[in-house]
Design an enzyme around this catalytic site. Structure first.
Site, PDB file in Angstrom:
ATOM      1  N   GLY A  15      33.251  35.633  32.413  1.00  0.00           N
ATOM      2  CA  GLY A  15      32.705  36.813  33.059  1.00  0.00           C
ATOM      3  C   GLY A  15      31.529  37.324  32.263  1.00  0.00           C
ATOM      4  CG  ASP A 137      36.145  43.852  41.398  1.00  0.00           C
ATOM      5  OD1 ASP A 137      35.822  43.685  42.600  1.00  0.00           O
ATOM      6  OD2 ASP A 137      36.069  42.959  40.550  1.00  0.00           O
TER       7      ASP A 137
END
Length: 887
Positions: A15, A137
């Site tokens: 990420g 998210d």
């Protein structure tokens, strides 16, 4: 230096802030997230990481993943999380495929997600003040369903709490647009109700069996969110109960004030409907479904993990090396002190989530999907996995020595092509299962070699269509610079030129893996790609965040021109082929100036010309249809004013069921059909339309926007001259000296040979633009952002003295361009495919367009599309050479 406490087994994914691994400890398996070394040296990012840890370690709930430890292991800052035995909700939905997720199971999962959010939203600090946590998210990718039926919400890595000491980067939208609330998408302030909107999107998807924004371009999603234009579930699936429909639409209200106020309120409304419908599923029901659906994956991964733990396989864990640079610098930057451990008092937590003697069940956090894609399935709860004695010692994870040269890495790895990554001193393999090395002998060992990436489909059906020719064109351009100039010289000085090498990757399947490999190598630019959506996905997720230029050579979607970039950063996505939007203007001109006058005499009194656009049913097709709608003119008016005289017919690609599209065309009976290309749709759509066309009606004329190629097409035309002459094409002009020379050179080196209308000129141009950009950097370090800033130099802007240097791509002109750049003169670079006059705002170039006719061979059969006497000039917007003459 303290010693690492984890033995890394698999890399699960990456990420923006770090890399996630499956690991083992003395207590069992866990998941470990390492903060990227370069970010750990920046106090703001380190503080953000610690804020994440501080929040995550407060979360202790059956529906939230447990974070059990945080610290500095002597090499990196890390988070340790529990290991979950299951699959993401996204994987579960995909496994059901065309079948719906059973409604009781779907409602159970949504209810459990709401339980997790209710807990997080209501979380309070030690003094009793609310933390005001917002996940930001929530999506199927961040929900895990275990094989025991538990539902866990993952990745609070971008969640914000009121007491966080760091702030989100200004202007950056975090989360997934397709699950965002209107306020989050427009970067307004969000609260817990934004999470409830995301749950509403998940509920909508599970109720209808498809994604809410499926096939909708991003720009249209923003507009629809802003206007509150969301279909009700019952409009898609009439079998959805009205009460469930109402719960879903309240969660999806445009205004936060019109949504449920809390997760608890929404969960209560959902539970009421579950009871009323008798649709109650239990954790045991979920466990039974998961076990049945994923039995093979589960067994396979158990075996893989067992082999890793037993030491039967080389772990081969990819990822950044230890933070040697931090250890050497050790101390202060901008007033912040980087110490070799994290004070436990600063990360206080209540309770200890670890369970001695049992496996820690974990999740991959923000990268759960990456683990599923890599085949990482989970070990059964309660199974004890012994840690081999050889790995129980803290010294099992040794800190590798920093490399100094490529030659040292090649020697260390037995002559295999490894290079020394200068940013952190790690030896990195140039090759991967999908990537091979193309270079001259000695280039791998040469520390000055500049490595560029390519991503083309070199396997599968697309390899035959364009992939191998594209890769050949990249190799041909590389050879030009090696042969003529021994590579890319420095702008000044007497140092030897830098060799050019290619890491050529196959993107026919799992392009994300090839992209990650090229990121590992820190290439400044990647040239490709198979599909426009691939560029869009990889640009935002991989290339732009890592400062890598993406040169699109096959991809014509207008959406590429709208890919956002961070404020203050140069554009990182460029295109050396034309946008399909650019072919609309010449198509519109051909329709109005040539085709309509041809057909007008045959129209009956009062009859108007009817036009139909045939397009692919995807985001690119939808976006191009809007451009056509805005630019087309016939009957003396616009498409809007033509009303029922214009239709837009979409088809799925690859074509599976063409019957509805064929029926739509036949019922409309257009005079003109605009095609996106005929290579793969002629058999499924065009041929049936022609076969069933009413004998009393004049047959349609076709205008093909793109290359008119394909054996199926020419076989379909056969010896029928009437049919052949009804097809015209509009394509970037190939009647240029640069393209003719490329065709000759390509056909000398490679086989099969290519015709002038189908040379891989865009790839050749991209390689030249990148090589000249590297030269223009002078003595500066070659990186993607610096390279990108050079590309707009190759335009038709006059020099300060009014002069201009116009030079074609090609080996005989390389030193001419070098000389002009050394003299500080702008270079008007003429490519084989386009002009290479890059627009810094869109990344696009411009081109003239040829009107193509289909030519018959000596035997009377249609054999190829050739440029006619008519050309559309992009600079003037006019057709030149009329009247059109086709034979």
């Amino acid at each position: 230096m303290s010693t690492p406490k984890h033995r890394l087994l698999f890399e699960l994914g990456r990420g923006g802030m770090g890399t996630v691994f499956l690991a083992s400890t003395a207590a069992g398996l866990c998941v470990v997230k390492h903060l990227r070394g370069d970010l750990a040296m920046q106090p703001s990012f380190l503080q953000s990481f610690l804020d994440e840890a501080k929040l995550a370690m407060r979360l202790h709930h059956p529906n939230v993943v447990v974070t059990s430890d945080v610290g500095f292991d002597g090499a990196r800052y890390f988070l340790e999380m529990e290991y979950l035995d299951g699959q993401t909700l996204d994987a579960l939905v995909r496994r059901y495929g065309d079948r719906d997720v059973p409604r009781p199971l779907a409602l159970h999962v949504v209810s459990e997600i709401l339980a997790a959010l209710d807990y997080a939203h209501e979380l309070r600090a030690e003094d009793g003040s609310p933390l005001s946590v917002v996940h930001r998210d929530v999506s199927p990718h961040n929900v895990m369903v275990t094989y025991e039926g538990a539902v866990k919400l993952l990745d609070f890595g971008i969640a914000k709490a009121a007491d966080a000491t760091s702030d989100t980067t200004t202007g950056v939208v975090k989360g997934k647009l397709t699950y965002m609330s209107p306020e989050q998408a427009t970067r307004a302030k969000v609260d817990r109700r934004a999470d409830l909107f995301a749950v509403g999107v998940i509920l909508w998807q599970l109720l209808t069996g498809r994604r809410l924004w499926q096939g909708v371009p991003e720009v249209q999603i923003f507009h629809k969110l802003d206007r509150g234009e969301i279909e009700r579930p019952r409009e898609v699936r009439p079998d959805v109960p009205e009460a469930l429909d109402a719960v879903c639409m309240k969660a999806l209200a445009r205004s936060p004030d019109d949504r449920f106020a809390t997760a608890a309120e929404m969960r209560a409304a959902l539970e009421e409907q579950i009871e009323a419908l008798g649709a109650r599923a239990t954790e045991r029901d979920a466990a039974a479904a998961m076990t049945e659906l994923f039995v093979d994956e589960r067994a396979s991964i158990e075996a893989q993990i067992a082999r890793r733990l037993a030491g039967d396989e080389d772990p081969g864990v990819a990822g950044p090396p230890p933070l040697a640079a931090m250890q050497e610098r050790g101390a202060t930057q901008s007033g912040a002190t980087l110490t070799p451990s994290v004070p436990r008092g600063a990360l206080a937590r209540t309770g200890d989530p670890s369970r001695s003697g049992t496996l820690r069940r974990t999740v991959i956090g923000a990268l759960g999907v990456a683990a599923v894609a890599l085949g990482v399935v989970w070990v059964t709860r309660g199974t004890k996995v012994p840690v081999p004695a050889s790995s129980s010692s803290p010294s099992a994870i040794a800190v590798p020595a920093r490399c100094a040269t490529n030659a040292a890495c090649v020697k260390e790895h037995g002559g295999r092509p490894f290079v020394c990554r200068k940013s952190d001193g790690a030896c990195v393999s140039l090759e991967s299962p999908r990537c091979k090395v193309i270079a001259e002998p000695g280039d791998v060992e040469n520390d000055a070699t500049i490595w560029l990436g390519t991503m083309f489909p070199t396997s599968g059906p697309l390899a035959e269509q364009f992939g191998r020719e594209s890769q050949n064109a990249a190799e041909l351009a590389r050879r030009d610079f090696v042969t003529i100039a021994r590579g890319v010289p420095y702008l000044t000085g007497d140092r030897p030129p830098r060799p050019l090498g290619l890491v050529a990757c196959d993107d026919a399947e799992q392009p994300i893996e090839s992209a990650r490999h090229l990121v590992e190598l820190r290439v400044p630019a990647v040239i490709g790609f198979s599909a426009s959506q691939e560029v869009i996905d990889l640009a935002g997720a991989v290339f732009i965040p890592n400062g890598i230029v993406a040169m699109a050579t096959q991809n014509q979607s207008p959406l590429l021109s709208t890919i956002p970039h961070p404020p203050g950063s140069p554009r990182m996505v460029w295109r050396t082929t034309v946008s399909s939007a650019q072919s609309v203007a010449p198509t519109a001109a051909l329709l109005e100036r040539v085709v309509e006058p041809m057909l007008a005499p045959a129209l009956k009194p009062g009859e108007v010309l009817r036009v139909l656009l045939l397009r692919v049913r995807n985001t690119a097709g939808l976006s191009i249809s809007e451009v056509y709608f805005n630019q087309l003119r016939w009957n003396g008016k616009s498409a809007l004013a033509n009303g029922d005289a214009y239709r837009d017919a979409a088809f799925d690609f690859p074509v599976k069921d063409a019957a509805p599209t064929v029926e739509q065309i036949l019922s409309f009976q257009p005079h003109v059909i605009l095609l996106p290309g005929v290579t793969q749709i002629v058999k499924e759509i065009v041929a049936p339309v022609e076969e069933r066309w009413p004998a009393a009606r004049p047959r349609p004329r076709y205008i093909v926007a793109g290359y008119v190629v394909g054996d199926d097409f020419f076989t379909f035309l056969g010896r029928d001259d009437e049919r052949r002459l009804r097809f015209l094409g509009v394509t970037p002009s190939s009647a240029t000296p640069a393209n003719a020379k490329l065709m000759n050179r390509y056909n000398e080196v490679f086989s099969p040979k290519v015709p002038r209308a189908a040379t891989p000129g865009a790839v050749y141009d991209a390689m030249y633009a990148v090589a000249y950009g590297i030269f223009a950097l002078g003595d500066a370090v070659v990186d993607g952002r610096a390279l990108s800033a050079q590309l707009p130099r190759f335009s038709s802007i006059p020099a300060a003295d009014g002069g201009r240097v116009s030079i074609e791509v090609g080996p005989t002109k390389i030193f001419d361009v070098f000389g002009a750049l050394r003299a500080g003169r702008p270079v008007d670079l003429d490519g084989a495919a386009t002009r290479l006059d890059f627009d810094p705002e869109t990344g696009d170039t411009s081109s003239d367009f040829s009107v193509l006719c289909v030519e018959a061979g000596p035997d009377g059969r249609a054999r190829e599309a050739v440029a006619s006497n008519v050309v559309y000039r992009g600079s003037t917007g006019k057709l030149e050479g009329l009247p059109l003459r086709c034979r």
